[in-house]
Design a protein around this motif. Sequence first.
Motif, mmCIF file in Angstrom:
data_model
loop_
_atom_site.group_PDB
_atom_site.id
_atom_site.type_symbol
_atom_site.label_atom_id
_atom_site.label_comp_id
_atom_site.label_asym_id
_atom_site.label_seq_id
_atom_site.Cartn_x
_atom_site.Cartn_y
_atom_site.Cartn_z
ATOM 1 N N TYR A 42 -16.000 5.585 -10.340
ATOM 2 C CA TYR A 42 -15.522 4.199 -10.459
ATOM 3 C C TYR A 42 -15.106 3.889 -11.894
ATOM 4 C CZ TYR A 42 -17.045 3.051 -5.719
ATOM 5 O OH TYR A 42 -17.190 3.008 -4.365
ATOM 6 N N SER A 55 -10.269 -7.900 -7.494
ATOM 7 C CA SER A 55 -9.578 -7.613 -6.227
ATOM 8 C C SER A 55 -8.769 -6.335 -6.313
ATOM 9 C CB SER A 55 -8.687 -8.754 -5.758
ATOM 10 O OG SER A 55 -8.366 -9.662 -6.748
ATOM 11 N N LYS A 59 -9.290 -3.057 -3.899
ATOM 12 C CA LYS A 59 -8.195 -2.424 -3.163
ATOM 13 C C LYS A 59 -8.128 -0.921 -3.472
ATOM 14 C CE LYS A 59 -3.406 -3.543 -2.097
ATOM 15 N NZ LYS A 59 -2.275 -4.391 -2.474
ATOM 16 N N THR A 61 -10.471 1.078 -4.570
ATOM 17 C CA THR A 61 -11.653 1.818 -4.105
ATOM 18 C C THR A 61 -11.921 1.636 -2.613
ATOM 19 O OG1 THR A 61 -13.135 -0.005 -4.666
ATOM 20 C CG2 THR A 61 -12.767 1.693 -6.359
ATOM 21 N N ARG A 62 -11.135 0.762 -1.978
ATOM 22 C CA ARG A 62 -11.320 0.447 -0.548
ATOM 23 C C ARG A 62 -12.723 -0.100 -0.282
ATOM 24 N NH1 ARG A 62 -8.173 5.501 0.069
ATOM 25 N NH2 ARG A 62 -6.114 4.890 0.774
ATOM 26 N N ASN A 63 -13.143 -1.011 -1.147
ATOM 27 C CA ASN A 63 -14.424 -1.692 -0.999
ATOM 28 C C ASN A 63 -14.178 -3.191 -0.891
ATOM 29 O OD1 ASN A 63 -16.671 0.274 -1.256
ATOM 30 N ND2 ASN A 63 -15.701 0.736 -3.197
ATOM 31 N N SER A 64 -15.203 -3.917 -0.491
ATOM 32 C CA SER A 64 -15.097 -5.375 -0.438
ATOM 33 C C SER A 64 -15.279 -5.947 -1.848
ATOM 34 C CB SER A 64 -16.165 -5.953 0.498
ATOM 35 O OG SER A 64 -17.448 -5.737 -0.064
#
Length: 139
Positions: A42, A55, A59, A61-64
Amino acid sequence: MIEKKEHLYIVFENLLRIKSECSSDLFSECGLPDITVKQIEYLRMIDEHGEVTFSGLAKITRNSKPTITEMINKFVKMKCVYREKSSDDGRIFYIRLTDKGQTLARSEEAALFKLIERMAGSLDEKDVDTLIWILQKVR
């Protein structure tokens, strides 16, 4: 041929162990010997993307966004990142790496250079040239 492949395996396993030791040394120097591979990944993503928002990182990392917020809060406590408010829009915050965060994000590269230094220090110039010549053949 099997014997040679086994020997090659042992040699490369040793090189990977030395590289891992170099990585561990860097993590310890930063005061974070228990940092995870995922956390390093990360930090590397933040480093690669430069101007990244919460945000944007979610996007990438495809995480919330809540997951990213939790992760960034941990990184702030670890003194690896800080938040910087956008001068254009006060609602937007950028995630920035500290010097410590940059060191960790680039730790794999640094560990590889340390490994190369150890190898070069163990070999004479002719052996280094031979090693380069051999490794360039690998595809």
